[in-house]
Motif scaffolding. Structure first.
Motif, PDB file in Angstrom:
ATOM      1  N   ALA A 134       0.830  -1.203   0.000  1.00 35.27           N
ATOM      2  CA  ALA A 134       0.000   0.000   0.000  1.00 35.27           C
ATOM      3  C   ALA A 134       0.862   1.249   0.000  1.00 35.27           C
ATOM      4  CB  ALA A 134      -0.940  -0.003   1.202  1.00 35.27           C
ATOM      5  N   GLU A 135       1.899   1.259   0.820  1.00 42.21           N
ATOM      6  CA  GLU A 135       2.791   2.415   0.874  1.00 42.21           C
ATOM      7  C   GLU A 135       3.487   2.632  -0.465  1.00 42.21           C
ATOM      8  OE1 GLU A 135       5.271   1.423   4.218  1.00 42.21           O
ATOM      9  OE2 GLU A 135       3.824   2.185   5.666  1.00 42.21           O
ATOM     10  N   ALA A 136       3.872   1.542  -1.113  1.00 39.03           N
ATOM     11  CA  ALA A 136       4.520   1.653  -2.422  1.00 39.03           C
ATOM     12  C   ALA A 136       3.546   2.204  -3.455  1.00 39.03           C
ATOM     13  CB  ALA A 136       5.057   0.292  -2.867  1.00 39.03           C
ATOM     14  N   ASP A 137       2.288   1.736  -3.416  1.00 40.87           N
ATOM     15  CA  ASP A 137       1.279   2.236  -4.349  1.00 40.87           C
ATOM     16  C   ASP A 137       1.018   3.724  -4.135  1.00 40.87           C
ATOM     17  OD1 ASP A 137       1.028  -0.253  -5.496  1.00 40.87           O
ATOM     18  OD2 ASP A 137      -0.795  -0.790  -4.392  1.00 40.87           O
ATOM     19  N   ILE A 138       0.940   4.138  -2.907  1.00 39.07           N
ATOM     20  CA  ILE A 138       0.710   5.553  -2.594  1.00 39.07           C
ATOM     21  C   ILE A 138       1.881   6.398  -3.076  1.00 39.07           C
ATOM     22  CG2 ILE A 138       0.516   7.223  -0.701  1.00 39.07           C
ATOM     23  CD1 ILE A 138      -1.128   5.027   0.793  1.00 39.07           C
ATOM     24  N   ALA A 139       3.105   5.928  -2.821  1.00 39.29           N
ATOM     25  CA  ALA A 139       4.278   6.676  -3.260  1.00 39.29           C
ATOM     26  C   ALA A 139       4.318   6.780  -4.778  1.00 39.29           C
ATOM     27  CB  ALA A 139       5.550   5.996  -2.745  1.00 39.29           C
ATOM     28  N   GLU A 140       3.937   5.709  -5.469  1.00 40.49           N
ATOM     29  CA  GLU A 140       3.898   5.723  -6.936  1.00 40.49           C
ATOM     30  C   GLU A 140       2.849   6.709  -7.434  1.00 40.49           C
ATOM     31  OE1 GLU A 140       3.020   2.656 -10.612  1.00 40.49           O
ATOM     32  OE2 GLU A 140       3.637   1.833  -8.685  1.00 40.49           O
ATOM     33  N   ALA A 141       1.692   6.701  -6.795  1.00 38.39           N
ATOM     34  CA  ALA A 141       0.624   7.630  -7.194  1.00 38.39           C
ATOM     35  C   ALA A 141       1.067   9.070  -6.978  1.00 38.39           C
ATOM     36  CB  ALA A 141      -0.646   7.333  -6.406  1.00 38.39           C
ATOM     37  N   ARG A 142       1.733   9.322  -5.875  1.00 35.24           N
ATOM     38  CA  ARG A 142       2.217  10.688  -5.599  1.00 35.24           C
ATOM     39  C   ARG A 142       3.223  11.107  -6.662  1.00 35.24           C
ATOM     40  NH1 ARG A 142       3.255  10.358   0.909  1.00 35.24           N
ATOM     41  NH2 ARG A 142       1.087  10.701   1.509  1.00 35.24           N
ATOM     42  N   ALA A 143       4.087  10.192  -7.038  1.00 37.63           N
ATOM     43  CA  ALA A 143       5.101  10.522  -8.031  1.00 37.63           C
ATOM     44  C   ALA A 143       4.464  10.817  -9.385  1.00 37.63           C
ATOM     45  CB  ALA A 143       6.100   9.379  -8.160  1.00 37.63           C
ATOM     46  N   LYS A 144       3.434  10.063  -9.752  1.00 34.43           N
ATOM     47  CA  LYS A 144       2.764  10.273 -11.038  1.00 34.43           C
ATOM     48  C   LYS A 144       2.016  11.599 -11.069  1.00 34.43           C
ATOM     49  CE  LYS A 144       2.073   5.460 -12.369  1.00 34.43           C
ATOM     50  NZ  LYS A 144       1.090   4.377 -12.513  1.00 34.43           N
ATOM     51  N   GLU A 145       1.422  11.987  -9.957  1.00 35.46           N
ATOM     52  CA  GLU A 145       0.599  13.183  -9.911  1.00 35.46           C
ATOM     53  C   GLU A 145       1.360  14.436  -9.494  1.00 35.46           C
ATOM     54  OE1 GLU A 145      -2.605  13.584 -10.843  1.00 35.46           O
ATOM     55  OE2 GLU A 145      -2.425  11.533 -11.584  1.00 35.46           O
ATOM     56  N   TYR A 146       2.611  14.300  -9.152  1.00 39.98           N
ATOM     57  CA  TYR A 146       3.381  15.451  -8.678  1.00 39.98           C
ATOM     58  C   TYR A 146       3.635  16.415  -9.817  1.00 39.98           C
ATOM     59  CZ  TYR A 146       7.167  18.275  -6.854  1.00 39.98           C
ATOM     60  OH  TYR A 146       7.954  19.326  -6.468  1.00 39.98           O
ATOM     61  N   ASP A 147       3.293  17.669  -9.588  1.00 45.92           N
ATOM     62  CA  ASP A 147       3.533  18.723 -10.567  1.00 45.92           C
ATOM     63  C   ASP A 147       4.277  19.830  -9.837  1.00 45.92           C
ATOM     64  OD1 ASP A 147       3.554  20.603 -12.537  1.00 45.92           O
ATOM     65  OD2 ASP A 147       1.368  20.734 -12.756  1.00 45.92           O
ATOM     66  N   PRO A 148       5.519  20.086 -10.199  1.00 47.00           N
ATOM     67  CA  PRO A 148       6.306  21.106  -9.482  1.00 47.00           C
ATOM     68  C   PRO A 148       5.650  22.485  -9.499  1.00 47.00           C
ATOM     69  CG  PRO A 148       7.678  19.929 -11.084  1.00 47.00           C
ATOM     70  CD  PRO A 148       6.269  19.443 -11.249  1.00 47.00           C
ATOM     71  N   GLU A 149       4.795  22.758 -10.474  1.00 44.84           N
ATOM     72  CA  GLU A 149       4.133  24.064 -10.571  1.00 44.84           C
ATOM     73  C   GLU A 149       3.051  24.213  -9.503  1.00 44.84           C
ATOM     74  OE1 GLU A 149       4.086  26.087 -13.849  1.00 44.84           O
ATOM     75  OE2 GLU A 149       5.940  25.114 -14.447  1.00 44.84           O
ATOM     76  N   ASP A 150       2.513  23.073  -9.032  1.00 42.47           N
ATOM     77  CA  ASP A 150       1.418  23.124  -8.070  1.00 42.47           C
ATOM     78  C   ASP A 150       1.892  22.982  -6.625  1.00 42.47           C
ATOM     79  OD1 ASP A 150      -0.541  23.477  -9.917  1.00 42.47           O
ATOM     80  OD2 ASP A 150      -1.041  21.340 -10.081  1.00 42.47           O
ATOM     81  N   VAL A 151       3.153  23.210  -6.343  1.00 41.03           N
ATOM     82  CA  VAL A 151       3.659  23.059  -4.986  1.00 41.03           C
ATOM     83  C   VAL A 151       2.872  23.979  -4.067  1.00 41.03           C
ATOM     84  CG1 VAL A 151       5.651  23.354  -3.472  1.00 41.03           C
ATOM     85  CG2 VAL A 151       5.954  22.393  -5.748  1.00 41.03           C
ATOM     86  N   GLY A 152       2.355  23.450  -3.014  1.00 40.29           N
ATOM     87  CA  GLY A 152       1.555  24.221  -2.078  1.00 40.29           C
ATOM     88  C   GLY A 152       0.078  24.106  -2.360  1.00 40.29           C
ATOM     89  N   ASN A 153      -0.325  23.681  -3.539  1.00 44.73           N
ATOM     90  CA  ASN A 153      -1.738  23.490  -3.876  1.00 44.73           C
ATOM     91  C   ASN A 153      -2.105  22.039  -3.635  1.00 44.73           C
ATOM     92  OD1 ASN A 153      -1.762  26.115  -4.756  1.00 44.73           O
ATOM     93  ND2 ASN A 153      -1.428  25.578  -6.902  1.00 44.73           N
TER      94      ASN A 153
END
Length: 178
Positions: A134-153
């Motif tokens: 589960a932790e690996a899946d969550i980390a993968e999802a975070r990595a896929k959805e991470y957008d440096p432009e949206d930091v803080g949003n």
């Protein structure tokens, strides 16, 4: 040549079983020190001596070496508190020895050792694997959805990815409630 060993050959074989050193075994069996190395190697090639050594090693193995069943039985006795150990304690009169069952930590360790041999029965291990997955899946999802432009949003895509990862691991809660 018969299958019977001479007394010298028997002594050589017995010494070899103890030491594993052919030269020293030949010397202890009263062969000449000058020829002990050659005689020792020759003796190890003789079928009668080889057979004798193999037979004795099997006897030793079966009587002296713990097999898997015996190890499991010992671990079970320890885990159940049936196995006792001698402990030396200090008294006013000096030292005294007493016997006691294994402490709780030792019993737990024995139980863990037993459970290692039955991986299908280890529910704790199964849960740990689920958590890591589960932790690996969550980390993968975070990595896929991470957008440096949206930091803080707190973007909806990130939350959706987390929910999707959780559903993949634990299943859809709507489906399991029925």
């Amino acid at each position: 040549m018969s299958n019977e060993l001479t007394p010298k050959q028997k002594k050589f074989a017995d010494n070899y079983i103890e030491s594993g050193n052919a030269t020293q075994s030949a010397i202890k069996a009263n062969y000449s020190k000058k020829t002990a190395r050659v005689i020792g190697q020759e003796n190890l090639l003789k079928p009668a001596i080889k057979t004798y050594i193999e037979k004795k090693m099997k006897e030793i193995e079966s009587h002296k070496i713990m097999d898997a069943k015996e190890a499991m039985e010992l671990l079970t006795r320890i885990a159940r508190g049936e196995e006792r150990e001698t402990v030396v304690v200090g008294t006013a009169d000096g030292l005294a020895s007493t016997t006691k069952e294994a402490d709780l930590k030792t019993r737990i360790n024995a139980t863990k050792e037993l459970l290692k041999r039955y991986p299908d029965n280890d529910k704790l291990l199964e849960q740990q694997i689920r958590k890591i997955t589960a932790e690996a899946d969550i980390a993968e999802a975070r990595a896929k959805e991470y957008d440096p432009e949206d930091v803080g949003n707190d973007s909806d895509g990130f939350i959706e990815a987390l929910n999707k990862g959780a559903k993949e691991v634990w299943g859809d809660s709507d489906e399991t409630e029925s």
